[in-house]
Design a protein around this motif. Structure first.
Motif, short mmCIF file in Angstrom:
data_model
loop_
_atom_site.label_atom_id
_atom_site.label_comp_id
_atom_site.label_asym_id
_atom_site.label_seq_id
_atom_site.Cartn_x
_atom_site.Cartn_y
_atom_site.Cartn_z
N ARG A 94 -8.14 -33.46 -22.60
CA ARG A 94 -8.30 -33.11 -21.18
C ARG A 94 -8.33 -34.38 -20.33
O ARG A 94 -7.69 -34.44 -19.27
CB ARG A 94 -9.58 -32.31 -20.98
CG ARG A 94 -9.77 -31.84 -19.53
CD ARG A 94 -11.09 -31.13 -19.34
NE ARG A 94 -11.10 -29.81 -19.93
CZ ARG A 94 -11.81 -29.47 -20.99
NH1 ARG A 94 -12.56 -30.37 -21.61
NH2 ARG A 94 -11.78 -28.23 -21.45
N ASP A 95 -9.04 -35.40 -20.79
CA ASP A 95 -9.11 -36.65 -20.05
C ASP A 95 -7.74 -37.32 -19.95
O ASP A 95 -7.41 -37.94 -18.95
CB ASP A 95 -10.10 -37.62 -20.71
CG ASP A 95 -11.55 -37.20 -20.52
OD1 ASP A 95 -11.80 -36.29 -19.70
OD2 ASP A 95 -12.43 -37.76 -21.19
N SER A 96 -6.94 -37.20 -21.02
CA SER A 96 -5.62 -37.83 -21.01
C SER A 96 -4.70 -37.18 -19.99
O SER A 96 -3.76 -37.80 -19.50
CB SER A 96 -4.99 -37.76 -22.40
OG SER A 96 -4.53 -36.46 -22.70
N TYR A 97 -4.97 -35.91 -19.66
CA TYR A 97 -4.19 -35.22 -18.64
C TYR A 97 -4.75 -35.46 -17.24
O TYR A 97 -4.11 -35.14 -16.25
CB TYR A 97 -4.20 -33.71 -18.90
CG TYR A 97 -3.19 -33.24 -19.91
CD1 TYR A 97 -1.90 -32.87 -19.52
CD2 TYR A 97 -3.51 -33.16 -21.25
CE1 TYR A 97 -0.98 -32.44 -20.44
CE2 TYR A 97 -2.59 -32.72 -22.19
CZ TYR A 97 -1.32 -32.36 -21.78
OH TYR A 97 -0.41 -31.93 -22.70
N GLY A 98 -5.96 -36.01 -17.16
CA GLY A 98 -6.61 -36.17 -15.86
C GLY A 98 -6.86 -34.82 -15.21
O GLY A 98 -6.84 -34.69 -13.99
N SER A 99 -7.09 -33.79 -16.02
CA SER A 99 -7.18 -32.43 -15.51
C SER A 99 -8.39 -32.26 -14.61
O SER A 99 -9.46 -32.79 -14.86
CB SER A 99 -7.26 -31.44 -16.67
OG SER A 99 -6.10 -31.54 -17.47
N ARG A 100 -8.19 -31.48 -13.56
CA ARG A 100 -9.23 -31.29 -12.56
C ARG A 100 -10.09 -30.08 -12.89
O ARG A 100 -11.30 -30.11 -12.77
CB ARG A 100 -8.58 -31.12 -11.19
CG ARG A 100 -7.61 -32.28 -10.86
CD ARG A 100 -6.67 -31.91 -9.73
NE ARG A 100 -5.68 -32.95 -9.51
CZ ARG A 100 -4.53 -33.06 -10.17
NH1 ARG A 100 -4.22 -32.19 -11.08
NH2 ARG A 100 -3.69 -34.03 -9.91
N LEU A 164 -11.76 -38.37 -8.08
CA LEU A 164 -11.38 -38.78 -6.73
C LEU A 164 -10.57 -37.72 -6.00
O LEU A 164 -9.85 -36.93 -6.60
CB LEU A 164 -10.54 -40.06 -6.80
CG LEU A 164 -11.19 -41.31 -7.39
CD1 LEU A 164 -10.16 -42.42 -7.52
CD2 LEU A 164 -12.36 -41.77 -6.54
N GLY A 165 -10.72 -37.75 -4.69
CA GLY A 165 -9.83 -37.00 -3.81
C GLY A 165 -9.03 -38.02 -3.01
O GLY A 165 -9.48 -39.17 -2.85
N GLN A 166 -7.86 -37.64 -2.54
CA GLN A 166 -7.08 -38.58 -1.74
C GLN A 166 -6.31 -37.87 -0.64
O GLN A 166 -5.94 -36.71 -0.76
CB GLN A 166 -6.09 -39.36 -2.62
CG GLN A 166 -4.97 -38.52 -3.19
CD GLN A 166 -3.94 -39.35 -3.95
OE1 GLN A 166 -4.16 -40.52 -4.26
NE2 GLN A 166 -2.80 -38.76 -4.25
N ILE A 191 -8.09 -31.40 5.38
CA ILE A 191 -7.12 -32.37 5.89
C ILE A 191 -6.09 -32.71 4.82
O ILE A 191 -4.89 -32.83 5.11
CB ILE A 191 -7.83 -33.65 6.37
CG1 ILE A 191 -8.70 -33.35 7.59
CG2 ILE A 191 -6.80 -34.74 6.71
CD1 ILE A 191 -9.44 -34.56 8.13
N ALA A 192 -6.56 -32.86 3.58
CA ALA A 192 -5.63 -33.18 2.49
C ALA A 192 -4.58 -32.09 2.34
O ALA A 192 -3.38 -32.38 2.17
CB ALA A 192 -6.40 -33.36 1.19
N ASN A 204 -4.21 -29.12 -4.07
CA ASN A 204 -5.56 -28.98 -4.62
C ASN A 204 -6.60 -29.64 -3.72
O ASN A 204 -7.66 -30.06 -4.19
CB ASN A 204 -5.63 -29.60 -6.02
CG ASN A 204 -4.73 -28.90 -7.01
OD1 ASN A 204 -4.79 -27.69 -7.15
ND2 ASN A 204 -3.87 -29.66 -7.68
N GLY A 205 -6.30 -29.75 -2.45
CA GLY A 205 -7.25 -30.36 -1.54
C GLY A 205 -7.41 -31.85 -1.75
O GLY A 205 -8.45 -32.43 -1.44
N GLY A 206 -6.35 -32.49 -2.28
CA GLY A 206 -6.37 -33.93 -2.50
C GLY A 206 -6.97 -34.36 -3.82
O GLY A 206 -7.05 -35.57 -4.11
N ASP A 207 -7.38 -33.41 -4.66
CA ASP A 207 -8.07 -33.75 -5.91
C ASP A 207 -7.14 -34.48 -6.88
O ASP A 207 -6.11 -33.95 -7.29
CB ASP A 207 -8.59 -32.47 -6.56
CG ASP A 207 -9.56 -32.76 -7.70
OD1 ASP A 207 -9.94 -33.93 -7.88
OD2 ASP A 207 -9.94 -31.81 -8.41
N VAL A 208 -7.51 -35.70 -7.25
CA VAL A 208 -6.73 -36.52 -8.18
C VAL A 208 -7.12 -36.21 -9.62
O VAL A 208 -6.33 -36.35 -10.54
CB VAL A 208 -6.95 -38.02 -7.88
CG1 VAL A 208 -6.24 -38.89 -8.91
CG2 VAL A 208 -6.46 -38.35 -6.47
#
Length: 300
Positions: A94-100, A164-166, A191-192, A204-208
């Protein structure tokens, strides 16, 4: 199976199971429609399934038998998978995918690996049980395990991670307007979604997702800035190439280290597994123990 590369090595095996599902689906769908039409040539479902069986049939069947043999023998021997280890292995992927979220992880698995979280859990369990069965009569001294653990300490360290969000915009003027709106109480996610030009995260609302400070997905210009962010705070606009990015820290996981006691059994099995005879020999022995009969063949 204690690192992401090792996990990827057996994800490919799931393709074989997917082929089996494909056969079943086409057989269940009957002859309602052809598999394909090429010009004036029709490729029927029967032709398609026959070709699949000829090319992959033996491999798929053997793979299915091996899994069932391992699960049955493990049950008979009272061997189970530790839920904590299963979650640890799954967490690495899951971490390797950076899954939210779980749903996004599932979607990423389906898109990139052609599998689901549940199927992946089954595959991880199979590998753990197979290793355990193959090594259950082997003795590895704690001193040897500790030596390996100390030589791989970085492998059992999870670095500090940030979720993080961006918001990504095309100009400094737009970035200044976004910052002004945020300072006036505007919602970051809204805003994202409405203004960020990064389509993958805007939806996804800016979710990285979760990233570490060494993550290649995090631009070098941003690393020293986001590392100092406090939870729920956002950065100033950071110029990255020809865009401007505003980051927000939504969650933080401090660095952690898995202790020797936590990984001892896992390491013992891994060290022992590297010393076992041919895996084919192990599986053949398990088949004989459980009893396998393939249609048209004598039990073996």
């Amino acid at each position: 199976m204690t690192n992401v590369k090792g996990l990827w090595a057996f994800i490919g095996a799931l393709v074989l199971l997917l082929l089996a599902v494909t056969w079943a689906w086409y057989q269940a769908s009957g002859k309602l429609q052809p598999a394909a039409i090429v010009g004036d040539k029709t490729i029927s479902n029967d032709e398609y399934v026959t070709a699949l069986k000829q090319k992959f049939g033996k491999q798929v069947l053997n793979d299915m038998i091996n899994r069932e043999v391992v699960f049955q023998e493990a049950k008979r021997s009272g061997i189970t998978v530790d839920p904590k280890q299963l979650e640890q292995e799954l967490s690495q992927i899951r971490d390797s995918y950076g899954s939210r979220t779980d749903s996004e992880f599932e979607a990423a698995l389906i898109k990139q690996a052609g599998t689901t979280v549940e199927a992946l859990k089954q595959e991880i369990s199979y590998q753990i049980l197979l290793q355990t069965l193959a090594t259950k009569d082997m003795t590895i001294k704690d001193e040897e395990i500790l030596k390996v653990y100390n030589s791989r300490s970085d492998r059992y360290t999870r670095p500090m991670q940030m979720r993080l969000g961006q918001i990504v915009v095309a100009s400094q003027k737009e970035a200044e307007q976004v910052l002004a709106d945020l300072k006036n109480g505007a919602d970051f996610q809204t805003i994202a979604k409405e203004r960020s030009i990064d389509e993958d995260t805007a939806v996804n609302g800016g979710d990285v997702g979760w990233v570490s400070i060494k993550d290649n997905r995090l631009p070098d210009e941003a690393k020293p800035i986001v590392e100092k962010l406090e939870k729920d705070k956002y950065s100033e606009a950071i110029k990255i190439e020809d865009q401007y990015v505003i980051y927000k820290l939504t969650e933080r996981r401090e660095a952690s280290q898995r202790t020797f006691e936590e990984v001892k059994d896992e390491l013992r099995r891994e060290i022992a597994f590297a010393q076992v005879e041919s895996l084919d020999v192990v599986l053949e022995r398990l088949r004989k123990s459980v009893g396998v009969q393939i249609s048209g063949q004598m039990p073996h």
